[in-house]
Structure formats: structure tokens, C-alpha cells
Scaffold this active site. Structure first.
Site, PDB file in Angstrom:
ATOM      1  N   TYR A 171      55.492  54.905  31.877  1.00 42.88           N
ATOM      2  CA  TYR A 171      55.740  54.135  32.959  1.00 42.88           C
ATOM      3  C   TYR A 171      55.618  54.742  34.246  1.00 42.88           C
ATOM      4  O   TYR A 171      54.784  54.216  35.424  1.00 42.88           O
ATOM      5  CB  TYR A 171      56.879  53.556  32.685  1.00 42.88           C
ATOM      6  CG  TYR A 171      57.614  52.648  34.057  1.00 42.88           C
ATOM      7  CD1 TYR A 171      56.955  51.330  34.516  1.00 42.88           C
ATOM      8  CD2 TYR A 171      58.796  53.299  34.896  1.00 42.88           C
ATOM      9  CE1 TYR A 171      57.423  50.863  35.617  1.00 42.88           C
ATOM     10  CE2 TYR A 171      59.006  52.618  36.063  1.00 42.88           C
ATOM     11  CZ  TYR A 171      58.487  51.331  36.281  1.00 42.88           C
ATOM     12  OH  TYR A 171      59.023  50.790  37.309  1.00 42.88           O
ATOM     13  N   LYS A 217      66.655  40.874  31.137  1.00 39.46           N
ATOM     14  CA  LYS A 217      65.916  42.388  31.057  1.00 39.46           C
ATOM     15  C   LYS A 217      66.493  43.255  29.782  1.00 39.46           C
ATOM     16  O   LYS A 217      65.820  44.093  29.364  1.00 39.46           O
ATOM     17  CB  LYS A 217      66.220  43.253  31.975  1.00 39.46           C
ATOM     18  CG  LYS A 217      65.451  42.853  33.143  1.00 39.46           C
ATOM     19  CD  LYS A 217      65.736  43.577  34.566  1.00 39.46           C
ATOM     20  CE  LYS A 217      65.433  45.127  34.518  1.00 39.46           C
ATOM     21  NZ  LYS A 217      64.016  45.311  34.632  1.00 39.46           N
TER      22      LYS A 217
END
Length: 318
Positions: A141, A181
Site C-alpha cells: 500500500y 472501515k
């Protein structure tokens, strides 16, 4: 018109609200509501239209900007799961997709504001100034964000950026609209819910030595709005408070609100070893030099403000 990708997400929906506060609602929200609970993030914001991210491809965007007067794109949509291991997916979603948006913006002179990440600094052993020598991502990421920043910086150096482009390296953001999330929600969110479930607040052993730059979402929106209102300023900037505080400080702030709350220290998970930033602290010299002079909330103030929203609305904008 303004386009906000990830507009139903945590940061994106707050940016839409920030634009609303500036009197702007001619906004196209781009997102994916496969996680249907994200629709709640859209309930208290104003926008003209919505399109699914899968339909918002290169052909659609090209056609859209050719047929509509688009002033700016806030590109906040990305895979932000730092534990994702599919590098091909991550690079396609976070790097190639962002690169396509960038070149359309440059071609049409559309202003672009995009989400980078403090994760590009890795363990931070070289500091947190916006300089390539300080960057060493620890996971794919972070690499996807790092690689796009490098790509853009090369264009800056070659004088190939002819319209405003701003990348903001978000540090540890917390605040309303992050409910969807799951495990990637902030520590403040998880500790609050543990208190409400009658549990002790669980933090990793040694957390008093894990120092992070925690920034409230309202401050993130304020920085975005600053650059939106200053179209002559471009570059990649840190977006943090400039102060590092421990996870224990988050628990202490909540304990000041919920007097009966207590802390339980748990073992540090093996899955995070070598991939975990133990220290982050934004270097704000470049941001301050650009003219942003507002103060930032500290953890105690910001977490208490967030707890009030969690208590009143379950964590959604009111």
C-alpha cells in the site's frame, strides 16, 4: 463542477462536507457502495450526482470532462488496507488509476488534489520531511503511494505540470464517518466501541513507546480547503499536526470522558512485525511555508470532540 472520488468514504465524505461549507454542492461523488453501510456517509452531505467507481473508468472520465466544466478533482478513492498482499491489485487501483486521472487533469487544466500517505516514510528513521531520501515504504500500500508521488515529482522537475496538483501525505487520521472501515478504522473508534461494549480498552504492549502523529479529520479538511482556495500552490505536502503522541494518550482522553474505563494491554501481533510504523511526526516546514498557518488539535482535544459525535450520532456527521 467538482469530482470527489471516494466521496462516500471517510476522508472523501468529509471533504464533500467541507466543500458544502464553502457553499459548493455541484459535486459528483464517485465510490463503491458494495459495503452498503457507506451510504450513511452520504446522508448529511450535499452533491449533484453519484456514480459507481467501476463505471468511472478512463473512457467515462474523458467523456465527462469533455462535456462538463470540471473545476477540480479531489481524488480520495483508493485501497487503504495496509495489510493487503495483492500487489497487482494495489498498483492497478492506487497507482495506475491515479496516473490516468492526473494526465486527464493536466490535459484539461483541471485542478487535482489527491491523497498520498505518511506510510511512504516507512519507519521514519530518516525523518519525515518531503524528500525522497526519507522514503522507504514497508508494505505494498505504501509503495503504491510512494511510486505515484515519485512519478509526479519527476513531472514537476521536468516542468510538465501546467495546472494545480496537490498531494497530501495524510498521517493518522481519525474522526466521524469512518464506521465502515472495520479493522482499518482509527484506534479512537475501536477504543470507544470497546468502552460501550463494557470491555476494557485494548492496546498493544509497549504502546506508550509507539508515537504517532494523530490528526483529526476536521484539520485534514481545513488543509484541503486551504489549497483549494489557493490555486497557485502546488506540490506534495505532509498533512499531520507536527506532534507525535502515544496510543496511551488516546485511551487517557477517553478515560477523562468515561471515568470507569480501563486499559488492557495485549500482545503485539506477529503479522504486524516489520510492517508497523512505531513513530510518525509530520515535518510541517513545507506546509507552513506554503501559507497554512492554522493550529491543529492535539489528541486530547480531538478525541474528546470525536467521542461527542460518536455518542450523539454513532459517529456520523450531524
Amino acid at each position: 463542477m467538482i469530482i470527489v472520488t471516494g466521496g462516500a468514504g471517510f476522508i472523501g465524505s468529509n471533504i464533500v462536507k467541507g466543500l458544502n461549507n464553502l457553499g459548493i454542492d455541484d459535486i459528483l461523488v464517485v465510490d463503491n457502495l458494495k459495503n452498503a453501510s457507506k451510504h450513511k456517509n452520504l446522508n448529511r452531505i450535499k452533491f449533484r450526482d453519484y456514480i459507481d467507481k467501476e463505471d468511472f473508468n478512463l473512457d467515462y472520465l474523458t467523456s465527462f470532462v469533455n462535456n462538463n466544466k470540471v473545476e477540480a478533482i479531489f481524488h480520495q478513492g483508493a485501497c487503504s488496507d495496509t495489510m493487503e498482499t495483492d500487489g497487482k491489485y494495489m498498483m492497478k487501483n492506487n497507482y495506475e488509476y491515479t496516473k490516468n486521472i492526473l494526465h486527464i487533469c493536466l490535459d484539461k487544466k483541471i485542478r487535482l488534489f489527491y491523497a498520498s500517505s505518511a506510510s511512504v516514510y516507512g519507519n521514519g528513521e530518516n525523518g519525515f520531511e518531503e524528500d525522497e531520501k526519507n522514503e522507504y515504504p514497508l508494505n505494498v500500500y505504501a509503495f503504491s503511494k510512494y511510486h505515484f508521488d515519485r512519478y509526479l515529482n519527476k513531472l514537476f522537475k521536468e516542468n510538465k505540470v501546467n495546472s494545480q496538483v496537490v498531494g497530501l501525505r495524510y498521517f493518522n487520521v481519525y474522526g466521524p464517518q469512518e464506521n465502515h472501515k472495520g479493522r482499518m478504522a482509527s484506534v479512537a473508534f475501536h477504543l470507544f466501541n470497546q468502552i460501550k461494549a463494557g470491555e476494557r480498552m485494548k492496546i498493544f504492549e509497549g504502546s506508550e513507546n509507539f508515537l504517532r502523529d494523530f490528526i483529526h479529520i476536521d484539520d485534514v479538511v481545513s488543509v484541503n480547503n486551504f489549497f483549494f482556495e489557493n490555486p497557485n500552490k502546488s506540490g506534495i505536502f505532509n498533512c499531520g499536526t507536527g506532534n507525535a503522541e502515544s496510543f496511551v494518550e488516546i485511551a487517557k482522553a477517553l478515560k477523562e470522558v468515561y471515568k470507569s474505563a480501563s486499559i488492557e494491554y495485549i500482545a503485539f501481533p506477529d503479522a504486524l512485525r516489520g510492517k508497523y510504523q512505531k513513530y510518525t511526526q509530520a515535518d510541517l516546514k513545507k506546509l507552513r511555508a506554503a501559507g497554512y498557518d492554522k493550529p491543529f488539535m492535539n489528541v486530547n482535544t480531538g478525541v474528546k470532540k470525536y467521542a461527542e459525535v460518536l455518542e450523539k450520532s454513532g459517529g456520523y456527521l450531524m
